[in-house]
Design a protein around this motif. Structure first.
Motif, PDB file in Angstrom:
ATOM      1  N   HIS A 145     -14.582   5.633  -1.567  1.00 30.44           N
ATOM      2  CA  HIS A 145     -14.929   6.273  -2.850  1.00 30.44           C
ATOM      3  C   HIS A 145     -15.458   7.684  -2.598  1.00 30.44           C
ATOM      4  O   HIS A 145     -15.076   8.640  -3.275  1.00 30.44           O
ATOM      5  N   ALA A 146     -16.300   7.820  -1.573  1.00 35.29           N
ATOM      6  CA  ALA A 146     -16.875   9.134  -1.237  1.00 35.29           C
ATOM      7  C   ALA A 146     -15.787  10.120  -0.820  1.00 35.29           C
ATOM      8  O   ALA A 146     -15.964  11.337  -0.951  1.00 35.29           O
ATOM      9  N   ARG A 147     -14.658   9.593  -0.338  1.00 33.29           N
ATOM     10  CA  ARG A 147     -13.532  10.466   0.041  1.00 33.29           C
ATOM     11  C   ARG A 147     -12.571  10.677  -1.121  1.00 33.29           C
ATOM     12  O   ARG A 147     -11.453  11.151  -0.926  1.00 33.29           O
ATOM     13  N   GLY A 148     -12.953  10.263  -2.300  1.00 32.75           N
ATOM     14  CA  GLY A 148     -12.145  10.543  -3.492  1.00 32.75           C
ATOM     15  C   GLY A 148     -11.190   9.435  -3.884  1.00 32.75           C
ATOM     16  O   GLY A 148     -10.381   9.603  -4.806  1.00 32.75           O
ATOM     17  N   VAL A 149     -11.240   8.288  -3.216  1.00 40.45           N
ATOM     18  CA  VAL A 149     -10.336   7.184  -3.572  1.00 40.45           C
ATOM     19  C   VAL A 149     -10.890   6.466  -4.804  1.00 40.45           C
ATOM     20  O   VAL A 149     -12.003   5.932  -4.780  1.00 40.45           O
ATOM     21  N   ARG A 150     -10.117   6.490  -5.882  1.00 41.25           N
ATOM     22  CA  ARG A 150     -10.538   5.837  -7.119  1.00 41.25           C
ATOM     23  C   ARG A 150      -9.697   4.602  -7.408  1.00 41.25           C
ATOM     24  O   ARG A 150     -10.103   3.719  -8.145  1.00 41.25           O
ATOM     25  N   ARG A 151      -8.475   4.581  -6.884  1.00 41.94           N
ATOM     26  CA  ARG A 151      -7.558   3.453  -7.118  1.00 41.94           C
ATOM     27  C   ARG A 151      -7.033   2.984  -5.764  1.00 41.94           C
ATOM     28  O   ARG A 151      -6.317   3.724  -5.079  1.00 41.94           O
ATOM     29  N   LEU A 152      -7.418   1.779  -5.378  1.00 44.94           N
ATOM     30  CA  LEU A 152      -7.062   1.247  -4.056  1.00 44.94           C
ATOM     31  C   LEU A 152      -6.165   0.018  -4.213  1.00 44.94           C
ATOM     32  O   LEU A 152      -6.541  -0.963  -4.861  1.00 44.94           O
ATOM     33  N   MET A 153      -4.987   0.092  -3.590  1.00 49.36           N
ATOM     34  CA  MET A 153      -4.050  -1.043  -3.595  1.00 49.36           C
ATOM     35  C   MET A 153      -4.242  -1.833  -2.298  1.00 49.36           C
ATOM     36  O   MET A 153      -4.281  -1.245  -1.221  1.00 49.36           O
ATOM     37  N   VAL A 154      -4.348  -3.140  -2.402  1.00 47.81           N
ATOM     38  CA  VAL A 154      -4.471  -3.992  -1.211  1.00 47.81           C
ATOM     39  C   VAL A 154      -3.202  -4.817  -1.095  1.00 47.81           C
ATOM     40  O   VAL A 154      -2.846  -5.568  -2.009  1.00 47.81           O
ATOM     41  N   GLU A 155      -2.506  -4.676   0.034  1.00 51.89           N
ATOM     42  CA  GLU A 155      -1.211  -5.367   0.222  1.00 51.89           C
ATOM     43  C   GLU A 155      -1.350  -6.673   0.999  1.00 51.89           C
ATOM     44  O   GLU A 155      -0.369  -7.362   1.204  1.00 51.89           O
ATOM     45  N   GLY A 156      -2.502  -6.988   1.491  1.00 48.69           N
ATOM     46  CA  GLY A 156      -2.659  -8.246   2.227  1.00 48.69           C
ATOM     47  C   GLY A 156      -3.314  -8.024   3.566  1.00 48.69           C
ATOM     48  O   GLY A 156      -3.801  -6.918   3.825  1.00 48.69           O
ATOM     49  N   GLY A 157      -3.341  -9.067   4.412  1.00 44.23           N
ATOM     50  CA  GLY A 157      -2.854 -10.404   4.093  1.00 44.23           C
ATOM     51  C   GLY A 157      -3.972 -11.292   3.549  1.00 44.23           C
ATOM     52  O   GLY A 157      -5.014 -10.815   3.080  1.00 44.23           O
ATOM     53  N   GLY A 158      -3.738 -12.590   3.690  1.00 39.21           N
ATOM     54  CA  GLY A 158      -4.610 -13.578   3.073  1.00 39.21           C
ATOM     55  C   GLY A 158      -6.050 -13.568   3.571  1.00 39.21           C
ATOM     56  O   GLY A 158      -6.970 -13.889   2.803  1.00 39.21           O
ATOM     57  N   THR A 159      -6.266 -13.187   4.816  1.00 42.69           N
ATOM     58  CA  THR A 159      -7.637 -13.170   5.358  1.00 42.69           C
ATOM     59  C   THR A 159      -8.440 -12.038   4.728  1.00 42.69           C
ATOM     60  O   THR A 159      -9.575 -12.227   4.272  1.00 42.69           O
ATOM     61  N   LEU A 160      -7.846 -10.862   4.686  1.00 43.77           N
ATOM     62  CA  LEU A 160      -8.523  -9.707   4.083  1.00 43.77           C
ATOM     63  C   LEU A 160      -8.745  -9.931   2.587  1.00 43.77           C
ATOM     64  O   LEU A 160      -9.844  -9.678   2.066  1.00 43.77           O
ATOM     65  N   ILE A 161      -7.730 -10.444   1.903  1.00 40.67           N
ATOM     66  CA  ILE A 161      -7.863 -10.641   0.444  1.00 40.67           C
ATOM     67  C   ILE A 161      -8.981 -11.645   0.156  1.00 40.67           C
ATOM     68  O   ILE A 161      -9.792 -11.447  -0.748  1.00 40.67           O
ATOM     69  N   TRP A 162      -9.023 -12.728   0.943  1.00 43.07           N
ATOM     70  CA  TRP A 162     -10.104 -13.712   0.761  1.00 43.07           C
ATOM     71  C   TRP A 162     -11.472 -13.040   0.865  1.00 43.07           C
ATOM     72  O   TRP A 162     -12.350 -13.231   0.019  1.00 43.07           O
TER      73      TRP A 162
END
Ligand SMILES: NC(=O)C1=CN([C@@H]2O[C@H](COP(=O)(O)OP(=O)(O)OC[C@H]3O[C@@H](n4cnc5c(N)ncnc54)[C@H](O)[C@@H]3O)[C@@H](O)[C@H]2O)C=CC1
Ligand SMILES: Nc1nc(O)c(N)c(N[C@@H]2O[C@H](COP(=O)(O)O)[C@@H](O)[C@H]2O)n1
Length: 231
Positions: A145-162
């Motif tokens: 966020h501090a680097r200007g990211v306002r919209r973040l897409m997460v593509e996976g996988g299942g461990t990170l999403i959990w």
């Protein structure tokens, strides 16, 4: 503060992201591929776990020249910032995500990552260190966020999403459900990790959209937050 976080995955009818050997599977068709390219082009950053990098070696670049041109016209790089969540700094230096296409890369490591790995990765990416044994996801999202990211897409996988869901860091989940059964109790799913035990801990979702697409369906869910932490 953190970005708006949305997950996008393709899963089989039985909820698997790939085979039990973690072999990448073509679950969706060209229409969904185009949709994914569009939402990627509309994101400030796209994030995956190291498991996905090691299994699939994705580039996560925007593919369509018109979408790339649209980003350039808005003064952005052709590709969103690509982020790997990689506690030990195991991202191979030859990985497509570090080498294909233009744009900024971030490898998020934990304090215990080998210093030599960090040094090597710094040749290709910004290395952000948070957490001790594994990446501290709230701190990472704060840094993005501090680097200007306002919209973040997460593509996976299942461990990170959990982990993201468990920490109440996901706002929206888009799943394309394809017309095949992959099977296998060890095949990755949308949310792996240890799972919740008690009903009061389950994460509630509101169904925002249902769309029939090619031979499958696209579902959009909004996450019911325990406590909202984005502005
Ligand atoms: N069908 C689809 O849309 C997609 C499928 N996949 C599939 O998912 C599989 C890979 O998934 P996974 O093995 O679950 O790996 P993953 O991509 O979720 O990465 C997990 C790894 O991230 C690291 N990590 C660091 N800090 C963490 C934290 N705080 N929380 C969680 N992880 C953290 C750990 O090393 C952990 O093992 C592959 O088979 C790939 O093909 C991946 C993306 C999309
Ligand atoms: N949205 C989607 N649909 C499918 O059918 C898929 N197999 C996947 N898989 C993930 O997409 C990534 C590919 O990225 P690049 O094309 O290299 O940019 C990769 O991580 C797959 O797991 N996704």
């Amino acid at each position: 503060m953190r970005p708006y976080v949305f997950v996008n995955v393709a899963m089989s009818a039985d909820g698997k992201l790939s085979t039990r050997e973690r072999r990448q599977v073509k679950i969706s068709g060209s229409i969904d591929f185009r949709r994914v390219d569009q939402i990627k082009a509309g994101s400030d950053a796209i994030m995956v776990g190291i498991g996905t990098v090691l299994a699939d070696d994705p580039s996560l670049t925007v593919k369509d020249p018109e979408l790339k041109a649209g980003r350039a016209a808005r003064g952005e790089d052709e590709n969103p910032i690509r982020v790997v969540v990689d506690s030990r700094g195991r991202t191979p230096i030859e990985a497509a995500i570090l080498n294909k296409g233009s744009g900024q890369r971030i490898v998020a490591v934990a304090g215990e990552a080998d210093e030599k790995n960090r040094e090597l990765l710094r040749e290709k990416a910004d290395v952000i260190t948070t957490g001790t044994e594994s990446v501290d996801l709230p701190a990472l999202l704060d840094a993005l966020h501090a680097r200007g990211v306002r919209r973040l897409m997460v593509e996976g996988g299942g461990t990170l999403i959990w982990s993201l869901i468990k920490e109440d860091l996901v706002d929206e989940i888009q799943t394309f459900i394809g017309n095949m059964v992959i099977g296998g109790k060890d095949a990755p799913t949308l949310a792996d990790g240890e799972g919740f035990l008690a009903a009061q801990d389950f994460v509630g979702l509101d169904l925002a959209d249902v769309l029939r697409m090619e031979e499958g369906i696209l579902l959009t869910w909004k996450v019911r937050h325990q406590q909202r932490s984005i502005l």
